[in-house]
Scaffold this motif. Structure first.
Motif, PDB file in Angstrom:
ATOM      1  N   GLY A 103       0.776  -1.096   0.053  1.00 12.38           N
ATOM      2  CA  GLY A 103       0.037   0.003   0.012  1.00 12.38           C
ATOM      3  C   GLY A 103       0.887   1.364  -0.071  1.00 12.38           C
ATOM      4  N   GLU A 104       1.980   1.381   0.334  1.00 13.06           N
ATOM      5  CA  GLU A 104       2.877   2.381   0.178  1.00 13.06           C
ATOM      6  C   GLU A 104       2.993   2.927  -1.224  1.00 13.06           C
ATOM      7  N   GLU A 105       3.310   4.414  -1.354  1.00 16.79           N
ATOM      8  CA  GLU A 105       3.568   4.850  -2.535  1.00 16.79           C
ATOM      9  C   GLU A 105       4.988   5.499  -2.532  1.00 16.79           C
ATOM     10  N   GLY A 106       5.551   5.838  -3.927  1.00 14.44           N
ATOM     11  CA  GLY A 106       6.531   6.393  -4.134  1.00 14.44           C
ATOM     12  C   GLY A 106       6.640   7.010  -5.491  1.00 14.44           C
ATOM     13  N   GLN A 107       7.845   7.355  -5.654  1.00 25.23           N
ATOM     14  CA  GLN A 107       7.817   8.057  -7.176  1.00 25.23           C
ATOM     15  C   GLN A 107       9.109   7.830  -7.759  1.00 25.23           C
ATOM     16  N   ILE A 108       9.463   7.970  -9.057  1.00 22.23           N
ATOM     17  CA  ILE A 108      10.496   7.966  -9.761  1.00 22.23           C
ATOM     18  C   ILE A 108      10.686   9.321 -10.476  1.00 22.23           C
ATOM     19  N   GLN A 109      11.939   9.798 -10.080  1.00 20.37           N
ATOM     20  CA  GLN A 109      11.902  11.337 -10.688  1.00 20.37           C
ATOM     21  C   GLN A 109      12.924  11.178 -12.072  1.00 20.37           C
ATOM     22  N   VAL A 110      12.419  11.591 -13.041  1.00 17.06           N
ATOM     23  CA  VAL A 110      13.035  11.561 -14.400  1.00 17.06           C
ATOM     24  C   VAL A 110      13.493  12.964 -14.671  1.00 17.06           C
ATOM     25  N   THR A 111      14.753  13.172 -15.345  1.00 18.28           N
ATOM     26  CA  THR A 111      15.166  14.483 -15.921  1.00 18.28           C
ATOM     27  C   THR A 111      15.710  14.173 -17.241  1.00 18.28           C
ATOM     28  N   PHE A 112      15.418  15.095 -17.877  1.00 14.07           N
ATOM     29  CA  PHE A 112      16.076  14.943 -19.722  1.00 14.07           C
ATOM     30  C   PHE A 112      16.681  16.317 -20.037  1.00 14.07           C
ATOM     31  N   ASN A 113      17.782  16.237 -20.249  1.00 14.99           N
ATOM     32  CA  ASN A 113      18.537  17.304 -20.543  1.00 14.99           C
ATOM     33  C   ASN A 113      18.201  17.696 -22.018  1.00 14.99           C
ATOM     34  N   THR A 114      17.687  18.857 -22.510  1.00 14.34           N
ATOM     35  CA  THR A 114      17.348  19.089 -23.810  1.00 14.34           C
ATOM     36  C   THR A 114      18.382  19.952 -24.647  1.00 14.34           C
ATOM     37  N   GLN A 115      19.427  20.302 -23.998  1.00 13.52           N
ATOM     38  CA  GLN A 115      20.620  21.002 -24.620  1.00 13.52           C
ATOM     39  C   GLN A 115      21.035  19.951 -25.901  1.00 13.52           C
ATOM     40  N   GLY A 116      21.320  20.742 -27.062  1.00 15.66           N
ATOM     41  CA  GLY A 116      21.866  20.284 -28.141  1.00 15.66           C
ATOM     42  C   GLY A 116      20.947  19.121 -28.843  1.00 15.66           C
ATOM     43  N   ARG A 117      19.705  19.108 -28.593  1.00 16.36           N
ATOM     44  CA  ARG A 117      18.710  18.352 -28.964  1.00 16.36           C
ATOM     45  C   ARG A 117      17.629  19.164 -29.730  1.00 16.36           C
ATOM     46  N   GLU A 118      16.992  18.786 -30.692  1.00 16.97           N
ATOM     47  CA  GLU A 118      15.539  19.381 -31.358  1.00 16.97           C
ATOM     48  C   GLU A 118      14.886  18.391 -32.200  1.00 16.97           C
ATOM     49  N   GLY A 119      13.636  18.924 -32.187  1.00  8.17           N
ATOM     50  CA  GLY A 119      12.770  18.113 -32.835  1.00  8.17           C
ATOM     51  C   GLY A 119      12.056  17.129 -31.707  1.00  8.17           C
ATOM     52  N   HIS A 120      11.393  16.141 -32.208  1.00  8.62           N
ATOM     53  CA  HIS A 120      10.682  15.199 -31.312  1.00  8.62           C
ATOM     54  C   HIS A 120      11.509  13.895 -30.782  1.00  8.62           C
ATOM     55  N   GLN A 121      11.637  14.056 -29.594  1.00 10.69           N
ATOM     56  CA  GLN A 121      12.284  13.040 -28.709  1.00 10.69           C
ATOM     57  C   GLN A 121      11.450  12.155 -27.957  1.00 10.69           C
ATOM     58  N   GLU A 122      11.929  11.004 -27.665  1.00 12.40           N
ATOM     59  CA  GLU A 122      11.177  10.016 -27.278  1.00 12.40           C
ATOM     60  C   GLU A 122      12.294   9.162 -26.270  1.00 12.40           C
ATOM     61  N   LYS A 123      12.015   8.905 -25.044  1.00 15.69           N
ATOM     62  CA  LYS A 123      13.023   8.153 -24.377  1.00 15.69           C
ATOM     63  C   LYS A 123      12.280   7.249 -23.315  1.00 15.69           C
ATOM     64  N   THR A 124      12.896   6.101 -23.015  1.00 11.55           N
ATOM     65  CA  THR A 124      12.349   5.076 -22.416  1.00 11.55           C
ATOM     66  C   THR A 124      13.025   4.804 -20.946  1.00 11.55           C
ATOM     67  N   LEU A 125      12.449   4.164 -20.241  1.00 11.06           N
ATOM     68  CA  LEU A 125      13.048   3.877 -18.785  1.00 11.06           C
ATOM     69  C   LEU A 125      12.810   2.479 -18.285  1.00 11.06           C
ATOM     70  N   VAL A 126      13.372   1.711 -17.938  1.00 10.43           N
ATOM     71  CA  VAL A 126      13.092   0.334 -17.534  1.00 10.43           C
ATOM     72  C   VAL A 126      13.075   0.252 -15.993  1.00 10.43           C
ATOM     73  N   VAL A 127      12.124  -0.003 -15.169  1.00  8.83           N
ATOM     74  CA  VAL A 127      12.234  -0.210 -13.991  1.00  8.83           C
ATOM     75  C   VAL A 127      12.169  -1.544 -13.464  1.00  8.83           C
ATOM     76  N   TYR A 128      13.398  -2.118 -12.697  1.00  5.93           N
ATOM     77  CA  TYR A 128      13.454  -3.438 -12.293  1.00  5.93           C
ATOM     78  C   TYR A 128      13.075  -3.681 -11.030  1.00  5.93           C
ATOM     79  N   SER A 129      12.171  -4.552 -10.516  1.00  2.58           N
ATOM     80  CA  SER A 129      11.807  -4.745  -9.365  1.00  2.58           C
ATOM     81  C   SER A 129      11.648  -6.265  -8.814  1.00  2.58           C
ATOM     82  N   ASN A 130      11.220  -6.559  -7.690  1.00  2.00           N
ATOM     83  CA  ASN A 130      10.993  -7.922  -7.569  1.00  2.00           C
ATOM     84  C   ASN A 130       9.277  -8.102  -7.717  1.00  2.00           C
ATOM     85  N   ASP A 131       8.645  -7.364  -8.372  1.00  2.00           N
ATOM     86  CA  ASP A 131       7.530  -7.770  -8.824  1.00  2.00           C
ATOM     87  C   ASP A 131       7.429  -8.776  -9.686  1.00  2.00           C
TER      88      ASP A 131
END
Length: 149
Positions: A103-131
């Protein structure tokens, strides 16, 4: 012996033995599937409020940030092992806490550096756990416009 095989009693005996074998096999299959179904839902269950976030149109240069909120909807302690990003321009942190009770809650903080990039950007993260499902995939998208200030 070959005369017995051709008799009506032998045919009935073989048919009965075959049916009993089929019934025994079906009983075995159904009892195991019931056992599997009864153990589902036990253990940790990593459940995110959302698995995708679109920042929309953003200027080039700053770091942007988003928090993916989750909850342990299981019956055992959830352990976040690691979060892997698809690019060096993307960072993710769970914080100091790695274990979450039922029942406990948490969060994963994601930061993305836009420096030197342009146009459409799509990034993925994979969360590994004991689920038991083990990994969850999160996605961030944005449209970087270098002309925005």
């Amino acid at each position: 012996m070959s005369n017995f095989i051709n008799t009506k009693i032998a045919k009935i005996s073989y048919f009965t033995a075959g049916m009993l074998g089929i019934i025994a096999l079906m009983f075995f299959v159904f009892s195991n599937s019931t056992l599997t179904a009864s153990t589902e839902g036990k253990g940790p269950k990593l459940q995110f409020n959302e698995t995708e976030h679109n920042f929309g149109k953003v200027p080039q240069g700053p770091q942007i940030q988003y928090n993916f909120k989750f909850k342990n909807n299981g019956n055992a302690t959830l352990v976040i092992d690691k979060v892997q990003t698809s690019c060096g321009c993307t960072g993710a942190t769970v914080g100091d806490k790695k274990e979450y009770a039922k029942g406990e809650e948490g969060q994963i903080q994601v930061t993305f550096n836009t420096q030197g990039r342009e146009g459409h950007q799509e990034k993925t993260l994979v969360v590994y756990s004991n689920d038991p499902e083990n990994e969850k995939i999160l996605k961030i998208t944005c449209e970087i416009d270098p002309s925005m200030q």
